[in-house]
Design an enzyme around this catalytic site. Structure first.
Site, short mmCIF file in Angstrom:
data_model
loop_
_atom_site.label_atom_id
_atom_site.label_comp_id
_atom_site.label_asym_id
_atom_site.label_seq_id
_atom_site.Cartn_x
_atom_site.Cartn_y
_atom_site.Cartn_z
N SER A 4 0.87 -1.17 0.00
CA SER A 4 0.00 0.00 0.00
C SER A 4 0.91 1.22 0.00
CB SER A 4 -0.93 -0.01 1.22
OG SER A 4 -0.19 -0.14 2.42
N ASP A 63 0.20 15.15 15.73
CA ASP A 63 1.24 15.86 16.47
C ASP A 63 0.80 17.26 16.84
OD1 ASP A 63 3.07 13.73 16.23
OD2 ASP A 63 3.60 14.38 14.20
N HIS A 114 3.66 -1.10 3.83
CA HIS A 114 3.10 0.22 3.56
C HIS A 114 4.24 1.17 3.27
CE1 HIS A 114 -0.04 3.28 3.74
NE2 HIS A 114 0.73 4.02 4.54
N PHE A 143 14.95 13.84 10.63
CA PHE A 143 13.59 13.47 11.01
C PHE A 143 13.61 12.35 12.04
CE2 PHE A 143 9.41 11.37 10.04
CZ PHE A 143 8.63 12.40 10.54
N GLU A 192 1.41 5.57 0.74
CA GLU A 192 0.94 6.79 1.39
C GLU A 192 1.36 8.01 0.58
OE1 GLU A 192 1.19 7.50 5.78
OE2 GLU A 192 2.51 9.14 5.15
#
Length: 308
Positions: free
Chosen positions: A14, A108, A269, A219, A16
């Protein structure tokens, strides 16, 4: 046995995407969608941030995927800066457009990474409450939630983290998608903890191809994810060599996924960052191939939706 059944891959994927902020970014997004759609993903998700404009862009992107493709979109929802009534209304709007799959997240803080999340008094406080709210609107919704192989940075320990995941499952979550990670041992140990806690929904690894090692390192620092030394060494000296960096990134990511398949994992994913070429290359290495028949069906369905 037909050739098609022989070639059918065991790996399911999948993807995103995030909603575009400009016409140029929208073009980039749709190029990515069109490039990856023939790989027949199980679903594609569209992220959702705080603030009305972001919600509107997410809704527009999800609606366009429904109208112009045969892909199954999953809409992200968060608890940030919205009352329960406002979130519920967004959900009802999605349901009217045909969305039946949601990714329910706390979200967040609007004050940036590292800032404490403060729930609105009239809002959902976490992903477990949001999941329950979704199920109260439609018990048939498919709901994916988040999971953290290195635990959420705000959780004091794994027990607290996994207890929240169990509450999400008890409230109706059907799948958990992990924060990305690079050490498969961390994922395997996490799944063992989850199973011991009586949680048996799929724990789908979140996979991030490394377009820019420097950015991903920053990150990781902000979310408490670790980078193995061997991975850093793979990208040494490639700061100004994007072509070689891309080859290395594809190889590293494919190695990670293939190792996970040997550990019994079949669903993955991919966090695409709205960039298709690297993800497509990785999927090709993994044995995924465009489904020509599905591609024709997608085009016909898109034309039908568009009234052509």
């Amino acid at each position: 046995m037909s050739d098609t059944s022989i070639r059918k891959p065991a790996i399911r994927v999948s993807f995103e995407f995030f909603p575009p902020k400009s016409p140029a970014m929208e073009e980039s997004l749709w190029n990515a969608v069109q490039r990856l759609a023939p790989l027949s993903p199980a679903f594609v998700s569209v992220t959702y941030g705080a603030g009305g404009s972001t919600r509107e862009r997410t809704h527009h992107t999800v609606s366009r995927i429904l109208q112009e493709t045969a892909l199954a979109p999953a809409a992200h929802l968060t608890c940030v800066d919205a009352s329960r009534e406002e979130v519920d209304e967004v959900v009802r709007q999605y349901r009217q457009t045909g969305v039946r799959h949601f990714v329910a997240l706390r979200g967040d803080s609007q004050n940036g990474a590292g800032a404490d999340f403060v729930a609105r008094a009239d809002g959902y406080r976490n992903g477990a409450e949001l999941t329950a709210g979704l199920k109260s609107i439609d018990p048939d919704f498919e709901i994916s939630v988040s999971a953290y192989p290195e635990k959420h940075p705000e959780s004091p320990d794994f027990a607290t983290d996994i207890d929240l995941l169990k509450r999400k499952v008890d409230n109706g979550a059907t799948r958990a998608i992990t924060q990305f990670f690079f050490d498969n041992e961390l994922y395997e140990r996490y799944v063992e903890r989850v199973r011991r806690a009586g949680i048996y929904i799929p724990i789908v690894p979140g996979i991030v191809p490394i377009h820019d090692f420097t950015k991903i390192s920053r990150f990781c620092s902000s979310i408490g994810a670790s980078i193995p030394q061997w991975l850093a060494q793979r990208f040494e000296g490639l700061e100004n060599d994007p072509q070689t960096r891309s080859h290395v990134a594809a190889a590293v990511c494919a190695e990670q996924v293939l190792d996970l398949t040997r550990r019994g994992v079949s669903d993955f994913h991919f966090y695409t960052m709205n960039r298709a070429d690297l993800v497509y290359s990785i999927c090709h290495i993994l044995g995924l191939r465009p489904d020509a028949a599905a591609g024709v069906e997608k085009v016909e369905m898109a034309h039908e939706k568009a009234g052509l």
